[in-house]
Design a protein around this motif. Sequence first.
Motif, mmCIF file in Angstrom:
data_model
loop_
_atom_site.group_PDB
_atom_site.id
_atom_site.type_symbol
_atom_site.label_atom_id
_atom_site.label_comp_id
_atom_site.label_asym_id
_atom_site.label_seq_id
_atom_site.Cartn_x
_atom_site.Cartn_y
_atom_site.Cartn_z
ATOM 1 N N LEU A 13 7.852 -169.594 -6.259
ATOM 2 C CA LEU A 13 7.836 -169.739 -7.717
ATOM 3 C C LEU A 13 6.564 -169.139 -8.320
ATOM 4 O O LEU A 13 6.611 -168.529 -9.389
ATOM 5 N N VAL A 14 5.439 -169.300 -7.640
ATOM 6 C CA VAL A 14 4.208 -168.659 -8.128
ATOM 7 C C VAL A 14 4.434 -167.155 -8.222
ATOM 8 O O VAL A 14 4.138 -166.532 -9.249
ATOM 9 N N ALA A 15 4.969 -166.562 -7.158
ATOM 10 C CA ALA A 15 5.227 -165.115 -7.156
ATOM 11 C C ALA A 15 6.209 -164.725 -8.258
ATOM 12 O O ALA A 15 6.006 -163.718 -8.954
ATOM 13 N N SER A 16 7.249 -165.518 -8.464
ATOM 14 C CA SER A 16 8.233 -165.230 -9.512
ATOM 15 C C SER A 16 7.606 -165.293 -10.898
ATOM 16 O O SER A 16 7.998 -164.555 -11.800
ATOM 17 N N LEU A 17 6.640 -166.177 -11.069
ATOM 18 C CA LEU A 17 5.992 -166.341 -12.373
ATOM 19 C C LEU A 17 4.746 -165.466 -12.528
ATOM 20 O O LEU A 17 3.933 -165.678 -13.411
ATOM 21 N N GLN A 18 4.636 -164.468 -11.673
ATOM 22 C CA GLN A 18 3.548 -163.500 -11.824
ATOM 23 C C GLN A 18 4.098 -162.140 -12.213
ATOM 24 O O GLN A 18 3.434 -161.122 -12.067
ATOM 25 N N GLU A 19 5.314 -162.148 -12.719
ATOM 26 C CA GLU A 19 5.938 -160.951 -13.285
ATOM 27 C C GLU A 19 6.723 -161.379 -14.514
ATOM 28 O O GLU A 19 7.009 -162.565 -14.691
ATOM 29 N N GLU A 20 7.037 -160.416 -15.371
ATOM 30 C CA GLU A 20 7.753 -160.748 -16.601
ATOM 31 C C GLU A 20 9.054 -161.482 -16.269
ATOM 32 O O GLU A 20 9.796 -161.072 -15.389
ATOM 33 N N ARG A 21 9.285 -162.588 -16.969
ATOM 34 C CA ARG A 21 10.411 -163.438 -16.640
ATOM 35 C C ARG A 21 10.891 -164.176 -17.877
ATOM 36 O O ARG A 21 10.109 -164.597 -18.707
ATOM 37 N N TYR A 22 12.183 -164.359 -17.971
ATOM 38 C CA TYR A 22 12.795 -165.159 -19.032
ATOM 39 C C TYR A 22 12.697 -166.621 -18.629
ATOM 40 O O TYR A 22 13.153 -167.011 -17.560
ATOM 41 N N VAL A 23 12.079 -167.446 -19.489
ATOM 42 C CA VAL A 23 12.007 -168.884 -19.258
ATOM 43 C C VAL A 23 12.253 -169.601 -20.578
ATOM 44 O O VAL A 23 12.161 -168.995 -21.650
ATOM 45 N N THR A 24 12.557 -170.881 -20.493
ATOM 46 C CA THR A 24 12.617 -171.697 -21.707
ATOM 47 C C THR A 24 11.517 -172.747 -21.631
ATOM 48 O O THR A 24 11.146 -173.203 -20.545
ATOM 49 N N ILE A 25 11.018 -173.103 -22.806
ATOM 50 C CA ILE A 25 9.960 -174.101 -22.942
ATOM 51 C C ILE A 25 10.517 -175.232 -23.799
ATOM 52 O O ILE A 25 10.992 -174.989 -24.908
#
Length: 150
Positions: A13-25
């Motif tokens: 997940l750290v690696a996935s969140l170190q590139e542009e990514r669609y997420v919801t807050i």
Amino acid sequence: MANRVENMLTEELVASLQEERYVTIATVDHETGGPNVNAISWIYAINEQTVRFAVDSKSRILTNIREQPLVTVTVIADGSTFSMSGRAKVMKDSMENVSLRLGMVELTVSEVRDVMFYGARLTSEPKFEKTYDLEAAEKLDKQVMHALKQ
């Protein structure tokens, strides 16, 4: 079968969140006390416990966090859906060296849940495209991501 629950981000997940990514807050709305959900892409995992994201400085997200710091970020990655919850803090109302006025938020992760429904795996992740000047978008993305990493 219970879904996996961790107290920090996995390496994947750290690696996935170190590139542009669609997420919801999801934040707690400062007026209604109900949920407020927004989609963003400027997010960066500093480490297993710390995630930063950028939003427009006039965003309701910033006001909500100042009033109630509990936040959940939902990300689709590694064939599943994860919710990361914790306390957020507005670190900057305006990020330096970024051409738009954006606020920076830092989330201290206290819980990560695999919230994918039982018996399924996602076969593709959400994709999006920029609908404005691509050159300007690329320049802005680089500025924002650089600022989030600082």
